[in-house]
Scaffold this active site. Structure first.
Site, mmCIF file in Angstrom:
data_model
loop_
_atom_site.group_PDB
_atom_site.id
_atom_site.type_symbol
_atom_site.label_atom_id
_atom_site.label_comp_id
_atom_site.label_asym_id
_atom_site.label_seq_id
_atom_site.Cartn_x
_atom_site.Cartn_y
_atom_site.Cartn_z
ATOM 1 N N GLY A 1 37.519 41.282 55.890
ATOM 2 C CA GLY A 1 36.789 40.725 54.671
ATOM 3 C C GLY A 1 36.940 39.500 54.164
ATOM 4 N N ARG A 2 38.168 39.037 54.267
ATOM 5 C CA ARG A 2 38.351 37.528 53.816
ATOM 6 C C ARG A 2 37.826 36.605 54.905
ATOM 7 N NH1 ARG A 2 42.630 40.644 54.447
ATOM 8 N NH2 ARG A 2 44.160 40.360 55.938
ATOM 9 N N GLU B 1 35.113 49.105 42.395
ATOM 10 C CA GLU B 1 34.680 47.958 41.458
ATOM 11 C C GLU B 1 33.194 47.740 41.878
ATOM 12 O OE1 GLU B 1 37.550 47.564 43.109
ATOM 13 O OE2 GLU B 1 38.676 46.185 42.247
ATOM 14 N N LYS C 1 32.010 45.718 52.484
ATOM 15 C CA LYS C 1 32.319 46.223 54.070
ATOM 16 C C LYS C 1 32.455 47.700 54.244
ATOM 17 C CE LYS C 1 35.557 45.569 57.880
ATOM 18 N NZ LYS C 1 36.852 44.790 58.530
ATOM 19 N N HIS D 1 45.521 16.717 33.732
ATOM 20 C CA HIS D 1 45.661 17.164 32.530
ATOM 21 C C HIS D 1 45.977 18.571 32.221
ATOM 22 C CE1 HIS D 1 43.524 13.165 32.002
ATOM 23 N NE2 HIS D 1 42.890 13.703 32.919
ATOM 24 N N LYS E 1 44.482 50.766 45.289
ATOM 25 C CA LYS E 1 43.339 51.233 45.358
ATOM 26 C C LYS E 1 43.610 52.640 45.351
ATOM 27 C CE LYS E 1 40.291 48.290 48.054
ATOM 28 N NZ LYS E 1 39.374 48.051 49.342
ATOM 29 N N GLU F 1 46.401 37.232 51.333
ATOM 30 C CA GLU F 1 45.965 38.638 51.724
ATOM 31 C C GLU F 1 46.152 38.479 53.274
ATOM 32 O OE1 GLU F 1 42.199 40.855 51.632
ATOM 33 O OE2 GLU F 1 43.034 41.452 49.767
#
Ligand code: F6P
Length: 565
Positions: A267-268, A212, A206, A384, A495, A353
């Site tokens: 963003g999410r 990263e 965005k 399991h 950040k 978030e």
């Protein structure tokens, strides 16, 4: 000032919590044979059974009253109409406009944004058809075979989850890869074995400033230039999904290959935008539109259904009952569908978030719990791994079981086993096992609640509805908690500090605590003579987001203004 926990309804729920403390879900069914019919709901291709919950008729009535007395009706209308409800970033919240399929306008700052949304959809359509048909060629004249999405958080989790969920709809000659972690082994693993002549990179970010993603994108570009093309060829192998057209073009992406979206898309909440480009490439533009249609239908349901018949509202209220009155700290998401194995991770960002906040929309600390810890893994694997704790542990963990009914041809036995296992587990969590009437090491206390959400089939449309359902559930909880579900200042802080630490790798800095300094000394040994300029370059990348927002508080490092994403 309105005090949620002082409200009459909240206090009535506290009283009901005490009064129902010894209730068993089993007894609710015994007392009301129509409980399943009353507490299940269909919306399109989704069926929700919420009858196996520790919710009596009286509790449900009070929870609905909580919604009625909240600002939900008003805030919902504000969201859909583009009012500024993300108050700390001074933005509207309009992921719903991205899947708005009607002709009515949606205004932002007095301008109807639907035309530019439609233009971007058309751009996505042309591009996805060019790639899927082979019309789009790489620099050496070959068609694209591998698509690598480079992004993190909402620029990864949504398209990644959807492409995995809809793998059976994938174009047979296209393979999709997702790089997100700054850990070099991630991109290294993906690039190994790829042919630069037939690989397309989508730089999904965005802000076009996330450290990263920028580092991974630069490494991908270097790999491309080292192994194949020249600078002039980058444009045939790199496109971008971003709000930051200028930065994307500066990276070497042609203007016509920047797929824009807008600051009012979180963003999410962005998989419906250009961030969903990998989905359109994988399942085709028509499939992508079906995804949007499913979400749009859930939007229409959310807007129009009375709260007592409103799937997102009911899920939100049951969650609030557990979080704020029954002491639940977490919410488990257990898809009995291997195609949905990425769903818990996606919902983790969406929920945590959004509602991982401790101040209300006015900045006042809240005196009640807010967003839960969301976690999960597919069933039957969970049986399991962590079901032992859920059955016999000391913690109270509500569970969302999610599955699709229609079996894959040829795998009917597998699917039957999968679904019957899920139903058995939901029943066992509720009924428990009281051998000999006494609790003993062999017994399970039961009375452990769950929802069961069934999709008729895992199609693009039903997946779209499922994701929109959870988006609106998170929204409803945020409204009732009176928090801003659409900013993420906690993330900006991390950040910021990452940038400052990497700048100081060669300094005997006193700017950080003794632990960080001591650990830095260990790290420093492995980066002899590290070029401070390069560290500064990375620090700059971590910091160069549009200036906005309030400065970080606390900590010793000299920090500048916090920056909105
Ligand atoms: O996690 C923080 C965050 O800003 C998310 O909200 C976002 O999805 C992610 O980082 C990536 O941001 P961008 O798309 O700007 O690279």
């Amino acid at each position: 000032m309105f005090q949620l926990t002082r409200s009459v309804t909240w206090q009535a729920l506290e009283r009901l919590c005490r009064e129902t403390a010894k209730d068993r879900i089993h007894d609710y069914f015994a007392a009301d044979p129509a409980r399943f019919d009353k507490m299940s709901l269909r919306v399109g291709g989704l069926f929700l059974d919420y009858s196996k919950h520790l919710v009596s008729d009286a509790v449900l009535e009070k929870l609905l009253e909580l919604a009625d007395h909240s600002a939900l009706v008003q805030r919902r209308a504000q969201m859909f109409s583009g009012d500024i409800i993300n108050v700390t970033e001074d933005r509207p919240v309009l992921h719903t406009a991205l899947r708005h399929l009607g002709d009515s306008p949606v205004f932002v700052d007095g301008e109807d944004v639907m035309p530019e949304i439609r233009r971007t959809r058309e751009q996505i359509q042309r591009f996805s058809e060019a790639i899927r048909s082979g019309e789009w060629k790489g620099y050496s004249g070959k068609r694209i075979k591998d698509v690598v999405n480079i992004g993190i958080g909402g620029s990864d989790l949504g398209p990644n989850m959807a492409c995995r969920a809809l793998l059976k709809y994938r174009h047979p000659e296209l393979s999709f890869h997702f790089v997100s972690n700054v850990d070099g082994t991630h991109i290294q693993k993906v690039l190994n074995g790829l042919d630069p002549e037939t690989t397309l990179f989508i730089v999904s970010t965005k802000t076009f400033s996330t450290q990263e993603t920028l580092l991974n994108a630069k490494t991908a570009r270097r790999w491309f230039l080292d192994n194949a093309g020249e600078d002039a060829d980058v444009g045939a192998h790199f496109v971008a999904a971003s709000t930051n057209r200028k930065a994307a073009m500066a990276f070497g992406i042609r203007e016509e290959n920047v797929f824009e979206f807008w600051a009012w898309v979180g963003g999410r909440y962005s998989m419906w935008s250009s961030i969903g480009l990998p989905i359109a490439l994988s399942i085709g533009f028509d499939g992508f539109m079906e995804l949007l249609e499913g979400a749009h239908e859930m939007d229409e349901h959310f807007i129009s259904a009375p709260f007592a018949e409103n799937m997102p509202v009911l899920m939100a209220l049951i969650g609030i009952w557990y979080i704020n009155f029954q002491g639940a700290e977490t919410q488990a998401i257990v898809p009995y569908d291997q195609a949905l194995h990425q769903l818990p991770s996606f919902l983790q960002q969406l929920d945590m978030e959004s509602n991982g906040k401790s101040v209300d929309i006015f900045g006042h600390p809240v005196d009640y719990k807010t967003g839960p810890i969301v976690w999960g893994q597919t069933g039957s694997n969970g049986q399991h791994a962590f079901f032992q704790l859920l059955h016999q542990g000391t913690r109270f963990v509500p569970i969302d079981f999610i599955a699709s009914l229609k079996p894959e041809p040829g795998f009917e036995d597998h699917h039957f086993a999968l679904l019957t296992n899920m139903l058995a587990q939901a029943n066992a969590f509720m009924e428990g096992s009281q051998e000999g009437g006494q609790l003993d090491p062999y017994s399970c206390p039961g009375n452990r609640p769950s929802s069961t959400l069934l999709l008729d089939e895992l199609t693009p449309k039903n997946l779209g509805a499922l994701i929109a359902l959870y988006e609106h559930k998170v929204f409803v909880q945020g409204v009732i908690w009176n928090i801003n579900s659409f900013d993420q200042w906690g993330v900006q802080l991390g950040k910021r500090i990452a940038g400052e630490i990497s700048e100081r790798i060669d300094e005997r800095t006193q700017d950080f605590d003794a632990s960080t300094q001591g650990l830095l000394a260990l790290v420093r040994q492995h980066f002899p003579g590290r070029d401070p300029a390069r560290a500064a370059d990375q620090a700059e990348a971590a910091k160069t987001a549009p200036e906005q927002g309030s400065p970080a508080k606390g900590g010793k490092a000299k920090r500048g203004k916090e920056q909105a994403q």
